[in-house]
Design a protein around this motif. Structure first.
Motif, mmCIF file in Angstrom:
data_model
loop_
_atom_site.group_PDB
_atom_site.id
_atom_site.type_symbol
_atom_site.label_atom_id
_atom_site.label_comp_id
_atom_site.label_asym_id
_atom_site.label_seq_id
_atom_site.Cartn_x
_atom_site.Cartn_y
_atom_site.Cartn_z
ATOM 1 N N LEU A 1 -14.622 4.591 -3.053
ATOM 2 C CA LEU A 1 -13.191 4.461 -3.345
ATOM 3 C C LEU A 1 -12.466 5.811 -3.436
ATOM 4 O O LEU A 1 -11.361 5.933 -2.890
ATOM 5 N N PRO A 2 -12.999 6.837 -4.111
ATOM 6 C CA PRO A 2 -12.266 8.113 -4.162
ATOM 7 C C PRO A 2 -11.967 8.728 -2.800
ATOM 8 O O PRO A 2 -10.832 9.173 -2.571
ATOM 9 N N PRO A 3 -12.921 8.803 -1.848
ATOM 10 C CA PRO A 3 -12.540 9.336 -0.523
ATOM 11 C C PRO A 3 -11.471 8.513 0.181
ATOM 12 O O PRO A 3 -10.612 9.062 0.874
ATOM 13 N N LYS A 4 -11.511 7.194 0.002
ATOM 14 C CA LYS A 4 -10.500 6.363 0.640
ATOM 15 C C LYS A 4 -9.122 6.552 0.013
ATOM 16 O O LYS A 4 -8.105 6.364 0.676
ATOM 17 N N MET A 5 -9.081 6.906 -1.260
ATOM 18 C CA MET A 5 -7.797 7.080 -1.933
ATOM 19 C C MET A 5 -7.197 8.452 -1.719
ATOM 20 O O MET A 5 -6.053 8.698 -2.130
ATOM 21 N N THR A 6 -7.946 9.358 -1.077
ATOM 22 C CA THR A 6 -7.439 10.727 -0.918
ATOM 23 C C THR A 6 -6.205 10.775 -0.027
ATOM 24 O O THR A 6 -5.173 11.365 -0.386
ATOM 25 N N VAL A 7 -6.275 10.146 1.128
ATOM 26 C CA VAL A 7 -5.141 10.175 2.061
ATOM 27 C C VAL A 7 -3.919 9.460 1.495
ATOM 28 O O VAL A 7 -2.810 10.019 1.533
ATOM 29 N N PRO A 8 -4.022 8.231 0.942
ATOM 30 C CA PRO A 8 -2.828 7.641 0.323
ATOM 31 C C PRO A 8 -2.269 8.453 -0.828
ATOM 32 O O PRO A 8 -1.053 8.499 -1.034
ATOM 33 N N LEU A 9 -3.152 9.107 -1.572
ATOM 34 C CA LEU A 9 -2.685 9.929 -2.686
ATOM 35 C C LEU A 9 -1.855 11.109 -2.194
ATOM 36 O O LEU A 9 -0.794 11.422 -2.747
ATOM 37 N N ILE A 10 -2.329 11.746 -1.120
ATOM 38 C CA ILE A 10 -1.604 12.894 -0.588
ATOM 39 C C ILE A 10 -0.294 12.468 0.065
ATOM 40 O O ILE A 10 0.740 13.140 -0.079
ATOM 41 N N LEU A 11 -0.304 11.372 0.764
ATOM 42 C CA LEU A 11 0.886 10.971 1.530
ATOM 43 C C LEU A 11 1.953 10.302 0.676
ATOM 44 O O LEU A 11 3.148 10.462 0.944
ATOM 45 N N PHE A 12 1.553 9.555 -0.348
ATOM 46 C CA PHE A 12 2.514 8.721 -1.062
ATOM 47 C C PHE A 12 2.719 9.142 -2.521
ATOM 48 O O PHE A 12 3.849 9.161 -3.007
ATOM 49 N N PHE A 13 1.650 9.489 -3.237
ATOM 50 C CA PHE A 13 1.793 9.755 -4.658
ATOM 51 C C PHE A 13 2.257 11.185 -4.947
ATOM 52 O O PHE A 13 3.149 11.388 -5.762
ATOM 53 N N LEU A 14 1.642 12.160 -4.290
ATOM 54 C CA LEU A 14 1.980 13.546 -4.588
ATOM 55 C C LEU A 14 3.425 13.903 -4.265
ATOM 56 O O LEU A 14 4.076 14.597 -5.063
ATOM 57 N N PRO A 15 3.998 13.490 -3.122
ATOM 58 C CA PRO A 15 5.415 13.809 -2.891
ATOM 59 C C PRO A 15 6.344 13.241 -3.949
ATOM 60 O O PRO A 15 7.274 13.921 -4.411
ATOM 61 N N VAL A 16 6.085 12.005 -4.363
ATOM 62 C CA VAL A 16 6.915 11.410 -5.413
ATOM 63 C C VAL A 16 6.737 12.160 -6.721
ATOM 64 O O VAL A 16 7.710 12.409 -7.459
ATOM 65 N N LEU A 17 5.499 12.562 -7.021
ATOM 66 C CA LEU A 17 5.240 13.313 -8.254
ATOM 67 C C LEU A 17 5.957 14.658 -8.235
ATOM 68 O O LEU A 17 6.549 15.078 -9.245
ATOM 69 N N PHE A 18 5.938 15.350 -7.104
ATOM 70 C CA PHE A 18 6.637 16.624 -6.993
ATOM 71 C C PHE A 18 8.146 16.443 -7.148
ATOM 72 O O PHE A 18 8.820 17.272 -7.783
ATOM 73 N N ILE A 19 8.682 15.387 -6.580
ATOM 74 C CA ILE A 19 10.118 15.141 -6.702
ATOM 75 C C ILE A 19 10.499 14.888 -8.160
ATOM 76 O O ILE A 19 11.511 15.418 -8.664
#
Length: 333
Positions: free
Chosen positions: A295-313
């Protein structure tokens, strides 16, 4: 009205795709309401298999050939006459059928001559339909492409589309095996309880087939058919081997091998089922741990594409608002 312009306009194509999407959504949610119909169809299919086994056993006991052709006639009625005529006329069995075709169809849940004829017919007609549709659309679509290039594109689409029945069969096989594999450990536990309670293997399989139907209709169908084969076949090991062949799963094959050895050498069936049930539970736990570890490797790409930009904003936006406010009003007034 110019129908060619209408068919090739972007608005019309978008409307068609939207209609297809809505139909797919309705079909997805509506398919859950046809479970009873599917289960009724499976019960009817198992009844036909039981009739065929009964007819073969009666013919064997009488010492003659297969004299009862009613089950064969029922199966042939499932296939359309034009499909059968095309398959026999073009001799599609030599072109598309190999030694593993029947087994692949059985693993996907399609048994009998009717399903084989339908599969061969679809292998033949699907590339032709795709070629005609793609070529007609390319000729009607606006553009200055040469005619031979449109035909070449149509031939390419037809060649790609020739694998569509194989892909659909593979998807049906994966879906069926997934359902059987998910319910198989519980099936072993129930069979172990039934056998240790004093039931025979036939009665245990019959009882478990009724109980497991709500969890996996496919496995209930296979167990019911296996129970019928145990009643009518001369060699009990053939019934176990047929179940392993129809499912195509290694864990089912190992259990059937253990039951064959227990029946052949007179060992305890309950002990064999207990060992295989423990292995099944351990295998299911290992599969769960494997999925959790992946699960962690699979969540890496969605985390980078969707969660981190929103968190930075969310973090940077208040500071940026204050900076812009100070720049626009340097005097603080």
């Amino acid at each position: 009205m110019n129908y060619i312009d209408l068919l090739t306009s972007p608005d019309f194509l978008i409307s068609v795709l939207a209609a297809i999407s809505v139909a797919a959504v309705v079909f997805t949610f509506g398919s859950s309401f046809v479970v009873k119909t599917e289960m009724r169809t499976r019960i009817k299919r198992v009844a036909l298999e039981r009739d065929k086994l009964r007819a073969e056993e009666m013919a064997r006991l009488r010492g003659s050939g297969p004299i009862d052709q009613r089950s064969t006639m029922r199966r042939q009625a499932e296939t359309k006459n034009y499909m059968k005529a095309i398959v026999e006329g073009f001799d599609l069995k030599k072109a598309f059928q190999d030694d593993a075709t029947v087994d692949k169809l059985a693993i996907a849940g399609y048994r009998g001559q009717g399903h084989l004829t339908t599969f061969l017919f679809m292998r033949f007609i699907t590339p032709i339909i795709i070629f005609v549709l793609v070529t007609a659309y390319l000729f009607l679509a606006p553009g200055s492409r040469p005619a031979y290039l449109n035909v070449v594109y149509g031939i390419g689409a037809g060649l790609v589309g020739s694998y569509l029945p194989v892909v659909m069969l593979k998807n049906a096989t994966v879906k069926r095996q997934k359902s059987i594999k998910r319910a198989w450990p519980d099936t072993l536990d129930l069979m172990l309880l039934c056998v240790e309670a004093g039931m025979s293997v036939e009665h245990a399989i019959k009882r478990v087939a009724k109980e497991i139907g709500n969890q996996s209709a496919q496995l209930a169908e296979e167990l019911t058919l296996t129970n019928a084969e145990l009643s009518f076949l001369e060699d009990r090991s053939r019934a176990y081997e047929n179940l392993a062949r129809r499912t195509g799963l290694d864990n089912v094959r190992s259990v059937m091998t253990a039951l064959i050895q227990a029946d052949r050498y007179g060992t305890s069936v309950g002990q064999a089922l207990r060992v295989m049930a423990e292995e099944g539970r351990e295998t299911r736990m290992m599969d769960a741990e494997k999925k959790a570890a992946s699960l962690p490797p699979k969540m890496t790409v969605p985390l980078i594409l969707f969660f981190l930009p929103v968190l930075f904003i969310v973090i940077i936006a208040p500071a940026m608002i204050k900076v812009f406010a100070v720049q626009n009003n340097p005097m603080g007034g």
